[in-house]
Write a protein that holds these residues in place. Structure first.
Motif, PDB file in Angstrom:
ATOM      1  N   GLU A 204     -47.468 -36.359-102.734  1.00 17.76           N
ATOM      2  CA  GLU A 204     -46.423 -37.241-102.233  1.00 17.76           C
ATOM      3  C   GLU A 204     -46.822 -38.712-102.344  1.00 17.76           C
ATOM      4  O   GLU A 204     -47.905 -39.117-101.909  1.00 17.76           O
ATOM      5  CB  GLU A 204     -46.120 -36.901-100.772  1.00 17.76           C
ATOM      6  CG  GLU A 204     -45.658 -35.470-100.555  1.00 17.76           C
ATOM      7  CD  GLU A 204     -44.338 -35.161-101.249  1.00 17.76           C
ATOM      8  OE1 GLU A 204     -43.514 -36.078-101.365  1.00 17.76           O
ATOM      9  OE2 GLU A 204     -44.155 -34.006-101.684  1.00 17.76           O
ATOM     10  N   LEU A 205     -45.934 -39.508-102.942  1.00 14.85           N
ATOM     11  CA  LEU A 205     -46.128 -40.952-103.001  1.00 14.85           C
ATOM     12  C   LEU A 205     -45.666 -41.538-101.676  1.00 14.85           C
ATOM     13  O   LEU A 205     -44.489 -41.498-101.333  1.00 14.85           O
ATOM     14  CB  LEU A 205     -45.325 -41.545-104.152  1.00 14.85           C
ATOM     15  CG  LEU A 205     -45.452 -43.059-104.365  1.00 14.85           C
ATOM     16  CD1 LEU A 205     -46.886 -43.445-104.709  1.00 14.85           C
ATOM     17  CD2 LEU A 205     -44.489 -43.519-105.459  1.00 14.85           C
ATOM     18  N   GLU A 206     -46.616 -42.056-100.899  1.00 16.85           N
ATOM     19  CA  GLU A 206     -46.331 -42.538 -99.556  1.00 16.85           C
ATOM     20  C   GLU A 206     -47.135 -43.808 -99.264  1.00 16.85           C
ATOM     21  O   GLU A 206     -48.040 -44.175-100.022  1.00 16.85           O
ATOM     22  CB  GLU A 206     -46.700 -41.471 -98.508  1.00 16.85           C
ATOM     23  CG  GLU A 206     -45.786 -40.261 -98.476  1.00 16.85           C
ATOM     24  CD  GLU A 206     -44.470 -40.523 -97.768  1.00 16.85           C
ATOM     25  OE1 GLU A 206     -44.272 -41.673 -97.295  1.00 16.85           O
ATOM     26  OE2 GLU A 206     -43.660 -39.590 -97.687  1.00 16.85           O
ATOM     27  N   THR A 207     -46.804 -44.434 -98.157  1.00 19.96           N
ATOM     28  CA  THR A 207     -47.592 -45.560 -97.661  1.00 19.96           C
ATOM     29  C   THR A 207     -48.493 -45.052 -96.543  1.00 19.96           C
ATOM     30  O   THR A 207     -48.015 -44.419 -95.597  1.00 19.96           O
ATOM     31  CB  THR A 207     -46.678 -46.680 -97.124  1.00 19.96           C
ATOM     32  OG1 THR A 207     -45.822 -47.112 -98.180  1.00 19.96           O
ATOM     33  CG2 THR A 207     -47.503 -47.862 -96.632  1.00 19.96           C
ATOM     34  N   ASN A 208     -49.804 -45.291 -96.649  1.00 13.64           N
ATOM     35  CA  ASN A 208     -50.711 -44.821 -95.611  1.00 13.64           C
ATOM     36  C   ASN A 208     -50.723 -45.767 -94.408  1.00 13.64           C
ATOM     37  O   ASN A 208     -50.000 -46.769 -94.386  1.00 13.64           O
ATOM     38  CB  ASN A 208     -52.128 -44.603 -96.170  1.00 13.64           C
ATOM     39  CG  ASN A 208     -52.788 -45.895 -96.644  1.00 13.64           C
ATOM     40  OD1 ASN A 208     -52.333 -47.003 -96.353  1.00 13.64           O
ATOM     41  ND2 ASN A 208     -53.882 -45.754 -97.366  1.00 13.64           N
ATOM     42  N   LYS A 209     -51.536 -45.462 -93.422  1.00 10.61           N
ATOM     43  CA  LYS A 209     -51.536 -46.257 -92.188  1.00 10.61           C
ATOM     44  C   LYS A 209     -51.995 -47.689 -92.421  1.00 10.61           C
ATOM     45  O   LYS A 209     -51.690 -48.586 -91.627  1.00 10.61           O
ATOM     46  CB  LYS A 209     -52.420 -45.575 -91.138  1.00 10.61           C
ATOM     47  CG  LYS A 209     -51.839 -44.268 -90.606  1.00 10.61           C
ATOM     48  CD  LYS A 209     -52.759 -43.649 -89.559  1.00 10.61           C
ATOM     49  CE  LYS A 209     -52.166 -42.374 -88.987  1.00 10.61           C
ATOM     50  NZ  LYS A 209     -53.057 -41.756 -87.971  1.00 10.61           N
TER      51      LYS A 209
ATOM     52  N   PHE B 299     -50.563 -38.585-101.334  1.00 13.92           N
ATOM     53  CA  PHE B 299     -51.074 -37.685-100.312  1.00 13.92           C
ATOM     54  C   PHE B 299     -51.010 -36.253-100.826  1.00 13.92           C
ATOM     55  O   PHE B 299     -50.103 -35.894-101.585  1.00 13.92           O
ATOM     56  CB  PHE B 299     -50.198 -37.731 -99.055  1.00 13.92           C
ATOM     57  CG  PHE B 299     -50.515 -38.829 -98.088  1.00 13.92           C
ATOM     58  CD1 PHE B 299     -51.818 -39.132 -97.757  1.00 13.92           C
ATOM     59  CD2 PHE B 299     -49.491 -39.543 -97.468  1.00 13.92           C
ATOM     60  CE1 PHE B 299     -52.112 -40.122 -96.830  1.00 13.92           C
ATOM     61  CE2 PHE B 299     -49.770 -40.539 -96.553  1.00 13.92           C
ATOM     62  CZ  PHE B 299     -51.078 -40.832 -96.235  1.00 13.92           C
ATOM     63  N   GLY B 300     -51.931 -35.410-100.355  1.00 10.74           N
ATOM     64  CA  GLY B 300     -51.842 -34.000-100.682  1.00 10.74           C
ATOM     65  C   GLY B 300     -52.860 -33.187 -99.919  1.00 10.74           C
ATOM     66  O   GLY B 300     -53.657 -33.731 -99.150  1.00 10.74           O
ATOM     67  N   HIS B 301     -52.822 -31.876-100.114  1.00  9.79           N
ATOM     68  CA  HIS B 301     -53.833 -31.008 -99.519  1.00  9.79           C
ATOM     69  C   HIS B 301     -53.969 -29.747-100.364  1.00  9.79           C
ATOM     70  O   HIS B 301     -53.038 -29.349-101.058  1.00  9.79           O
ATOM     71  CB  HIS B 301     -53.497 -30.643 -98.065  1.00  9.79           C
ATOM     72  CG  HIS B 301     -52.270 -29.802 -97.921  1.00  9.79           C
ATOM     73  ND1 HIS B 301     -51.006 -30.339 -97.786  1.00  9.79           N
ATOM     74  CD2 HIS B 301     -52.109 -28.451 -97.895  1.00  9.79           C
ATOM     75  CE1 HIS B 301     -50.121 -29.360 -97.677  1.00  9.79           C
ATOM     76  NE2 HIS B 301     -50.773 -28.204 -97.743  1.00  9.79           N
ATOM     77  N   ILE B 302     -55.148 -29.164-100.328  1.00  7.64           N
ATOM     78  CA  ILE B 302     -55.411 -27.901-101.003  1.00  7.64           C
ATOM     79  C   ILE B 302     -56.097 -26.953-100.031  1.00  7.64           C
ATOM     80  O   ILE B 302     -56.566 -27.366 -98.971  1.00  7.64           O
ATOM     81  CB  ILE B 302     -56.291 -28.088-102.262  1.00  7.64           C
ATOM     82  CG1 ILE B 302     -57.639 -28.725-101.894  1.00  7.64           C
ATOM     83  CG2 ILE B 302     -55.571 -28.928-103.307  1.00  7.64           C
ATOM     84  CD1 ILE B 302     -58.585 -28.854-103.088  1.00  7.64           C
TER      85      ILE B 302
END
Length: 204
Positions: free
Chosen positions: A43-48, A55-58
């Motif tokens: 996901e193309l997002e703005t971080n804190k 962003f992602g996870h595996i």
């Protein structure tokens, strides 16, 4: 990736929209000494910190994450519509080809922990549950269910370079260009229809 100059997409806003609309990508790195790819939402997002990242996870069972620290350079590939283009559609002899849209994102990956993991998961779930009749909310899940988060490795990718291609028969004159669109639309499959739509937009 190799991109012919006539097929480069340098429209930053269009590229970002494409990534968000085709976010089920492929994460590639060197794992255990060989190329390794995992198909996941990225996901193309703005971080804190206010930075634009992926962003992602595996799954923690996936050994790919164990090499993130040793070699943190990664490639994320996003594939859009694609379609075969028959040279029989032209008014002259030529070879067949393939039209397609794709984006490659290069960057540095780092593992996230603690609250950052929940922040990522909430953004992901909220995005894809938005159209659900009874949307799931991360903050409403039980502690028992949320223990499954322990089986994930979350990460963010600091973007260093974006390469985008839209190969859409830009080298064809209007007559042949319009003939390609007409033939694609007559095929009545989703990929062909989307390529035809993108071709129309390109010469509006």
């Amino acid at each position: 990736m190799y991109i012919d100059d006539s097929n480069k997409n340098e429209d930053s806003d269009a590229i970002k929209t494409f990534i968000r609309q085709n976010s089920f990508g492929i994460l590639i790195n060197q794992t255990q000494g060989k190329p390794w790819g995992t198909h996941i939402p990225l996901e193309l997002e703005t971080n804190k910190a206010g930075e634009e990242v992926l962003f992602g996870h595996i799954a923690k069972a996936n050994p790919q994450w164990k090499d993130f620290e040793n070699n943190n350079t990664v490639l994320a590939i996003f594939q859009g519509p694609h379609s075969y283009i028959s040279s029989s559609w032209y008014d002259h002899e030529n070879v067949p080809t393939w039209n397609y849209i794709a984006v490659h994102v290069y960057g540095k990956i780092k593992i996230l922990e603690g609250d950052d993991v929940l922040y990522l998961l909430k953004k992901l779930v909220d995005k894809y549950e938005a159209g659900s009749e009874n949307p799931v909310r991360i903050e409403e899940l039980s502690q028992k269910t949320m223990r499954q988060v322990n089986g994930l490795v979350a990460f963010e990718i600091a973007i260093e370079d974006i390469q985008a291609v839209h190969k859409l028969s830009q080298n064809r004159d209007d007559k042949n260009y319009n003939a390609i669109i007409s033939k694609l639309e007559s095929k009545k499959d989703a990929n062909s229809a989307m390529i035809a739509q993108e071709m129309r937009k390109l010469r509006e």
